[in-house]
Design a protein around this motif. Structure first.
Motif, PDB file in Angstrom:
ATOM      1  N   PRO A 270      -9.571   4.608  -1.217  1.00 40.34           N
ATOM      2  CA  PRO A 270     -10.198   5.120  -2.441  1.00 40.34           C
ATOM      3  C   PRO A 270      -9.375   6.202  -3.119  1.00 40.34           C
ATOM      4  O   PRO A 270      -9.552   6.464  -4.312  1.00 40.34           O
TER       5      PRO A 270
ATOM      6  N   ARG B 253      -8.141  -0.830  -3.019  1.00 36.00           N
ATOM      7  CA  ARG B 253      -8.995   0.287  -3.379  1.00 36.00           C
ATOM      8  C   ARG B 253     -10.109   0.561  -2.367  1.00 36.00           C
ATOM      9  O   ARG B 253     -10.453   1.715  -2.112  1.00 36.00           O
ATOM     10  N   LYS B 254     -10.671  -0.506  -1.773  1.00 32.64           N
ATOM     11  CA  LYS B 254     -11.779  -0.291  -0.839  1.00 32.64           C
ATOM     12  C   LYS B 254     -11.330   0.495   0.385  1.00 32.64           C
ATOM     13  O   LYS B 254     -12.046   1.381   0.866  1.00 32.64           O
TER      14      LYS B 254
ATOM     15  N   ASP C 264      -5.069   3.645 -10.154  1.00 36.13           N
ATOM     16  CA  ASP C 264      -5.798   2.567 -10.824  1.00 36.13           C
ATOM     17  C   ASP C 264      -6.259   3.010 -12.207  1.00 36.13           C
ATOM     18  O   ASP C 264      -6.251   2.216 -13.153  1.00 36.13           O
TER      19      ASP C 264
ATOM     20  N   GLU D 187       0.834  -1.196   0.000  1.00 38.93           N
ATOM     21  CA  GLU D 187       0.000   0.000   0.000  1.00 38.93           C
ATOM     22  C   GLU D 187       0.870   1.247   0.000  1.00 38.93           C
ATOM     23  O   GLU D 187       0.536   2.251  -0.641  1.00 38.93           O
TER      24      GLU D 187
ATOM     25  N   LEU E 132      -3.431  -3.805  -6.318  1.00 43.04           N
ATOM     26  CA  LEU E 132      -4.008  -2.463  -6.183  1.00 43.04           C
ATOM     27  C   LEU E 132      -5.517  -2.530  -5.989  1.00 43.04           C
ATOM     28  O   LEU E 132      -6.079  -1.813  -5.140  1.00 43.04           O
ATOM     29  N   LEU E 133      -6.188  -3.389  -6.748  1.00 42.74           N
ATOM     30  CA  LEU E 133      -7.638  -3.518  -6.608  1.00 42.74           C
ATOM     31  C   LEU E 133      -8.016  -3.962  -5.199  1.00 42.74           C
ATOM     32  O   LEU E 133      -9.053  -3.559  -4.664  1.00 42.74           O
TER      33      LEU E 133
ATOM     34  N   ALA F  42      -7.491   5.868  -6.550  1.00 43.23           N
ATOM     35  CA  ALA F  42      -8.261   5.746  -7.794  1.00 43.23           C
ATOM     36  C   ALA F  42      -7.480   6.265  -8.999  1.00 43.23           C
ATOM     37  O   ALA F  42      -7.579   5.710 -10.105  1.00 43.23           O
TER      38      ALA F  42
END
Length: 429
Positions: A133, A129-130, A139, A57, A125-126, A136
């Motif tokens: 955010p 994302r939660k 991504d 992260e 990465l996905l 983004a």
């Protein structure tokens, strides 16, 4: 949110494992020599591969902060372009707004194994994302580049059959996401002459499928999945079949989420089947409705017009009485319950498919130009089918000549549906 990314980046700069990776990334972006680009890209890939999962992260936070456009340069070039919108100044502005991380990703992609590494990175990465955010923008850069690199024009369509490599067949078993393949005998049935399996491949990923579709060649539109999977092979069926039923589409690369491949796959397979078997007249799906049970559980009287309240309350009472329905419960259901469930499902698909909480499979097919043709009761009595949709499945019809018009219909916030579905939209009182 940006400050949180900056804190993660500052922490990364002092991290003994992460700081060398970031230095390699900066060197890779600034390097001009082609030979050094390969070496640096391989170094970035290896350092990322060895990076502990909990530190990734911070790596993506650094991509978001250290590899973003320079705001002052963007403002300066945008002002110059606004004053005099010449082609030269537009090119300067385009260069200024492009994040350096896009060039970083391009250079990683040039190295052997780079494409696979970028897919693995995006998958990581996905997963972040939660909880983050604010990533983004990073991504969006991955998605922008992957969409270009995985343009269907670069892909090859290949039929998968029993003569395909064992490694590929194992991947088909592993990645089947709709109707689980229970073993080699089950897979063999799905590859018999009256069945087809096709997959898309990318030249940089070798024998690694991106997405595959399973097709049954039958006489009529199927209303249940078990006969398609469990029936005895019929070698003559293929040459006599009039209907091609797409009953499973599975993505094999999570890192490609958001890259539209399935619609091209369906169209290419339909074209190939039509060439091979010109007697085919109907192209349709037998599709799950993975969002239906969830929507039904969350729907309240206030969510639905008064005409639907009766059906909703009767189904809710049945679900309370039969809290964990089994195949026998659905097969033995009375006509009234069947009508209520089918009507509510029609309402869900026709009126909720444009909503973010609508059914993703419906949105996929309707946006690709299919028509909602029929809702089938007790069509998937597997544990998964009952849990997700109370055993219901849907036929979407692909009328090749009407695909573009129906796609536009969906873009215009409408759902193309048959008269049979229209009748279901009038629930019993």
């Amino acid at each position: 949110m940006l400050e949180q990314l900056r804190r993660l980046t500052r922490r990364a700069q002092g991290d003994g494992a992460l700081a060398p990776l970031l230095r390699s990334c900066h060197h890779l972006v600034s390097e001009n020599g082609q030979a050094n680009v390969y070496a640096l890209a391989l170094d970035v890939m290896e350092r990322y591969r060895q990076l502990p999962a909990q530190r990734r992260e911070a790596f993506f936070a650094a991509l978001a902060t250290e590899f973003s456009p320079e705001p002052e340069r963007v403002l300066r070039t945008a002002t110059r372009y606004a004053e005099s919108p010449t082609a030269e100044r537009l090119a300067d502005l385009t260069s200024a707004v492009e994040p350096p991380r896009q060039e970083l990703l391009r250079r990683v992609n040039r190295a052997p194994g780079g494409t696979a590494m970028l897919l693995a990175m995006r998958n990581d990465l996905l997963g972040l994302r939660k909880s983050h955010p604010e990533l983004a923008a990073v991504d969006a850069d991955f998605l922008h580049l992957l969409t270009s690199w995985f343009n269907p024009g670069f892909l090859r369509l290949e039929r998968v059959d029993w003569q395909s490599s064992a490694a590929l067949l194992e991947k088909i078993i592993k990645h089947e996401a709709v109707h689980e393949i229970s073993g080699w005998n089950d897979l063999r049935r799905r590859l018999q002459p009256d069945r087809r399996c096709y997959a898309f491949f990318h030249p940089q990923l070798g024998d690694e499928p991106l997405i595959f579709v399973e097709v049954a060649l039958v006489n009529d539109m199927a209303d249940a999945v078990a006969p398609l999977i469990e029936s005895e092979p019929d070698a003559a069926a293929a040459s006599n079949a009039r209907t091609a039923v797409f009953y499973s589409i599975s993505n094999c690369q999570p890192g490609l989420r958001g890259v539209s491949l399935g619609n091209f796959l369906i169209k290419k397979v339909a074209d190939q089947l039509k060439t091979e078997l010109p007697q085919l007249k109907t192209f349709c799906t037998l599709s799950p409705i993975p969002g239906f049970a969830r929507w039904l559980a969350q729907a309240t009287d206030d969510d639905l017009k008064s005409e639907w309240k009766g059906a909703l309350r009767r189904v809710a009472a049945w679900r309370q009485q039969c809290s964990n329905p089994q195949a026998d419960d659905l097969q033995g259901a009375n006509k009234a319950l069947r009508e209520d469930l089918q009507s509510l499902c029609a309402r869900f698909l026709v009126q909720e498919s444009h909503d973010k909480l609508g059914d993703p499979v419906a949105r996929f097919h309707l946006d690709n130009g299919a028509r909602l043709e029929r809702i089938n009761f007790a069509a998937d009595l597997s544990r998964k089918g009952i849990k997700q949709s109370l055993g219901l499945m849907v036929n979407y019809l692909y009328d090749i000549g009407s695909v573009e018009a129906r796609h536009q219909h969906f873009v215009d916030n409408k759902v193309s549906h048959s008269m049979a579905v229209k009748r279901l939209l009038k629930p019993r009182s």
